[in-house]
Design an enzyme around this catalytic site. Sequence first.
Site, PDB file in Angstrom:
ATOM      1  N   HIS A   1      48.961  -4.047  -4.990  1.00 20.93           N
ATOM      2  CA  HIS A   1      50.252  -3.992  -5.694  1.00 20.93           C
ATOM      3  C   HIS A   1      50.453  -5.142  -6.785  1.00 20.93           C
ATOM      4  CE1 HIS A   1      51.538  -2.821  -1.409  1.00 20.93           C
ATOM      5  NE2 HIS A   1      51.325  -1.715  -2.020  1.00 20.93           N
TER       6      HIS A   1
ATOM      7  N   TYR B   1      56.178 -13.112   1.869  1.00 19.65           N
ATOM      8  CA  TYR B   1      56.003 -13.142   0.676  1.00 19.65           C
ATOM      9  C   TYR B   1      57.157 -14.047  -0.161  1.00 19.65           C
ATOM     10  CZ  TYR B   1      53.631  -8.958   1.897  1.00 19.65           C
ATOM     11  OH  TYR B   1      53.123  -7.732   2.738  1.00 19.65           O
TER      12      TYR B   1
END
Length: 179
Positions: free
Chosen positions: A61, A131
């Site tokens: 991603h 994250y």
Amino acid sequence: MELEQTIIEDLKILHLKKLEDSRGSFTKIFNDDFFVANNLRTDFKESYFSMSHKNVIRGMHFQSPPAEHTKLVFVNTGSIVDVVLDIRINSKTFGQYFYTTISASQPKLVYIPVGCAHGFLSLEDNTIVSYIQTSVYNNSFDHGVRWDSFGMEWPVTEPIVSARDMAFDRFNDIKSPFA
């Protein structure tokens, strides 16, 4: 924290100290003074986590401008093979990838610069990956590179991959927005 430069330009591994005693453990993942002293970004805007089963591959991603971001990745529970692919066209390491194993028992923080695609393979059930990003997620600028198209030999025989991640363009077919 101990800083390690990788083969990919501006991609860093921060080796974290895990303190343990009779209560359990404590790991510091961010220290503004350390980041500033090492010319690392500190302007983080969003944080989240995923939980994955064993053999799940998430990735690769990235977000394109103007929603691009620097990303910090660490493992709270379980373990992963973390993979970063340089998609910056003018980078000396364009098209190269780096991978490392990260686990809750041997903590590392991966500092992923703007212009790199990111993904991972979960090595255990109930692996939690966190994250922290310098931009807020924006679906309009969300993109990816197909996980099996850039030379990485993932250590899994029957990966579990989402339909979304399977539909990403192959590395040779992407039009990178990063110069």
